[in-house]
Design a protein around this motif. Structure first.
Motif, mmCIF file in Angstrom:
data_model
loop_
_atom_site.group_PDB
_atom_site.id
_atom_site.type_symbol
_atom_site.label_atom_id
_atom_site.label_comp_id
_atom_site.label_asym_id
_atom_site.label_seq_id
_atom_site.Cartn_x
_atom_site.Cartn_y
_atom_site.Cartn_z
ATOM 1 N N ARG A 37 -140.476 -32.248 71.731
ATOM 2 C CA ARG A 37 -139.492 -32.936 71.071
ATOM 3 C C ARG A 37 -140.316 -34.531 70.944
ATOM 4 O O ARG A 37 -139.432 -35.141 69.414
ATOM 5 C CB ARG A 37 -138.178 -33.063 71.445
ATOM 6 C CG ARG A 37 -138.086 -31.628 71.437
ATOM 7 C CD ARG A 37 -136.065 -31.618 72.277
ATOM 8 N NE ARG A 37 -135.571 -30.630 73.043
ATOM 9 C CZ ARG A 37 -134.771 -30.797 73.763
ATOM 10 N NH1 ARG A 37 -133.979 -30.517 73.798
ATOM 11 N NH2 ARG A 37 -134.156 -28.846 73.951
ATOM 12 N N LYS A 40 -141.632 -34.941 67.285
ATOM 13 C CA LYS A 40 -140.852 -35.432 66.575
ATOM 14 C C LYS A 40 -139.730 -36.963 66.503
ATOM 15 O O LYS A 40 -139.385 -37.182 65.240
ATOM 16 C CB LYS A 40 -140.231 -33.825 66.289
ATOM 17 C CG LYS A 40 -140.765 -32.940 66.678
ATOM 18 C CD LYS A 40 -139.542 -31.585 66.566
ATOM 19 C CE LYS A 40 -140.039 -30.178 65.871
ATOM 20 N NZ LYS A 40 -140.369 -30.029 64.519
ATOM 21 N N ALA A 41 -139.551 -36.972 67.176
ATOM 22 C CA ALA A 41 -138.849 -38.251 67.599
ATOM 23 C C ALA A 41 -139.944 -39.454 67.332
ATOM 24 O O ALA A 41 -138.824 -39.945 67.176
ATOM 25 C CB ALA A 41 -138.848 -38.496 69.443
ATOM 26 N N ILE A 44 -139.651 -41.130 63.936
ATOM 27 C CA ILE A 44 -138.016 -41.284 63.896
ATOM 28 C C ILE A 44 -137.447 -42.955 64.387
ATOM 29 O O ILE A 44 -137.110 -43.645 63.922
ATOM 30 C CB ILE A 44 -136.851 -40.408 64.602
ATOM 31 C CG1 ILE A 44 -137.068 -39.194 63.819
ATOM 32 C CG2 ILE A 44 -135.484 -41.051 64.576
ATOM 33 C CD1 ILE A 44 -136.434 -37.767 63.968
ATOM 34 N N PHE A 145 -134.706 -40.166 72.323
ATOM 35 C CA PHE A 145 -134.206 -39.391 70.887
ATOM 36 C C PHE A 145 -134.117 -37.838 71.269
ATOM 37 O O PHE A 145 -133.916 -37.272 71.474
ATOM 38 C CB PHE A 145 -134.758 -39.158 69.900
ATOM 39 C CG PHE A 145 -134.220 -40.674 69.334
ATOM 40 C CD1 PHE A 145 -133.165 -41.379 69.336
ATOM 41 C CD2 PHE A 145 -134.914 -41.399 67.752
ATOM 42 C CE1 PHE A 145 -131.929 -42.250 69.302
ATOM 43 C CE2 PHE A 145 -134.604 -42.313 67.920
ATOM 44 C CZ PHE A 145 -132.738 -43.162 67.683
ATOM 45 N N ALA A 146 -135.617 -37.626 72.053
ATOM 46 C CA ALA A 146 -136.327 -36.259 72.374
ATOM 47 C C ALA A 146 -135.394 -35.352 73.571
ATOM 48 O O ALA A 146 -134.756 -34.391 73.567
ATOM 49 C CB ALA A 146 -137.325 -36.496 72.832
ATOM 50 N N TYR A 149 -131.633 -34.967 71.407
ATOM 51 C CA TYR A 149 -131.147 -34.115 70.337
ATOM 52 C C TYR A 149 -132.442 -32.926 70.229
ATOM 53 O O TYR A 149 -133.542 -32.977 71.281
ATOM 54 C CB TYR A 149 -131.689 -34.445 69.642
ATOM 55 C CG TYR A 149 -130.972 -35.419 69.625
ATOM 56 C CD1 TYR A 149 -129.193 -36.145 69.437
ATOM 57 C CD2 TYR A 149 -131.274 -36.970 69.300
ATOM 58 C CE1 TYR A 149 -128.114 -36.833 69.793
ATOM 59 C CE2 TYR A 149 -130.806 -38.366 69.262
ATOM 60 C CZ TYR A 149 -129.516 -38.070 69.160
ATOM 61 O OH TYR A 149 -128.044 -39.616 69.345
ATOM 62 N N GLU A 153 -132.477 -30.310 65.673
ATOM 63 C CA GLU A 153 -131.369 -31.883 65.008
ATOM 64 C C GLU A 153 -132.496 -33.025 64.790
ATOM 65 O O GLU A 153 -132.094 -34.033 63.789
ATOM 66 C CB GLU A 153 -130.341 -32.011 66.371
ATOM 67 C CG GLU A 153 -129.290 -31.410 67.219
ATOM 68 C CD GLU A 153 -129.087 -31.389 68.177
ATOM 69 O OE1 GLU A 153 -127.223 -31.262 68.464
ATOM 70 O OE2 GLU A 153 -129.367 -32.430 69.072
ATOM 71 N N LEU A 154 -133.777 -33.120 65.977
ATOM 72 C CA LEU A 154 -134.026 -33.937 65.388
ATOM 73 C C LEU A 154 -135.264 -33.842 63.877
ATOM 74 O O LEU A 154 -135.316 -34.621 63.506
ATOM 75 C CB LEU A 154 -135.873 -33.780 65.993
ATOM 76 C CG LEU A 154 -134.886 -34.869 67.309
ATOM 77 C CD1 LEU A 154 -136.938 -34.264 68.940
ATOM 78 C CD2 LEU A 154 -134.558 -36.256 67.729
#
Length: 240
Positions: A37, A40-41, A44, A145-146, A149, A153-154
């Protein structure tokens, strides 16, 4: 597209209830996040907090905010400030309607210019200082964020941020707090908040009264006095 915009807003401003977080990677807070995550974050966070945002917000944007805020506060009656500071209500009620601005016009005719100098020099300096820590803030945002979510969602957020409107929304998201429309609303609240402060402070006064009073120097043990002296680098009794 509007639905995607609203979905991202909700995701950014609130954590999904009951989200399952797999604790694998340690963060600065001691909480853990899934490294997948986190990967992925990070992109963002880079869109939401692009390079130079903190310095811009703390510098030019804050300068624009401080002027109107100062105007609003200095136009308030002095007695409202004193009431907020805990002065005896009976004494406050006997004061006139004079404002801070009117008082300072007599005491220091250059008061406003002095405040402008402080704002126009301190805020940019503060922005430059805080800008040095922007990468760490970006990392913390990615961790948040990680943690909040799911991977799915990410992915949805990332997909939206890759669209033209998503990129525009993401790049300007942090700046919303300094937007004149938002600040204008907040300024309207300030006078009422100042008036309400005495009542607000009462909510904690009763609980604070239940706590033991801070000890005086004479109530400390010799070991505690020696420790204070060591911490202060000088005689604790003289510093008391």
């Amino acid at each position: 597209m509007r639905a995607a915009f609203l979905s991202l807003s909700c995701l950014l401003l609130s954590a999904p209830a009951g989200a399952q977080v797999q604790a694998e990677a340690s963060t600065a807070t001691g909480q853990s996040v899934d490294p997948v995550r986190l990967a992925k974050a990070k992109p963002i966070a880079s869109v939401i907090l692009p390079d130079g945002t903190i310095e811009k917000m703390m510098g030019p944007m804050m300068q624009k905010m401080m002027g109107p805020m100062m105007d609003g506060m200095t136009k308030m009656p002095i007695r409202e400030f004193l009431r907020m500071g805990g002065l005896d209500p009976k004494q406050v009620d006997n004061l006139g309607e004079g404002t801070v601005e009117e008082m300072m016009a007599i005491i220091d005719p250059n008061f406003r210019k002095r405040m402008d100098v402080v704002v126009n020099t301190m805020m940019p300096a503060m922005g430059r200082f805080m800008g040095r820590y922007e990468p760490d803030m970006r990392e913390g945002m990615a961790e948040a964020f990680a943690y909040r979510y799911t991977a799915a969602e990410l992915d949805q957020i990332a997909t939206f941020l890759k669209t033209p409107i998503g990129a525009k929304f993401g790049a300007g998201f942090m700046e919303l707090a300094a937007d004149p429309h938002y600040i204008g609303r907040m300024q309207k609240v300030m006078p009422e908040m100042m008036q309400a402060m005495p009542e607000i402070m009462k909510s904690s006064a009763a609980e604070l009264e239940k706590l033991p009073k801070p000890r005086t120097y004479n109530e400390l043990t010799k070991a505690e006095r020696d420790r204070l002296t060591a911490l202060l680098g000088k005689d604790a009794k003289k510093a008391n």
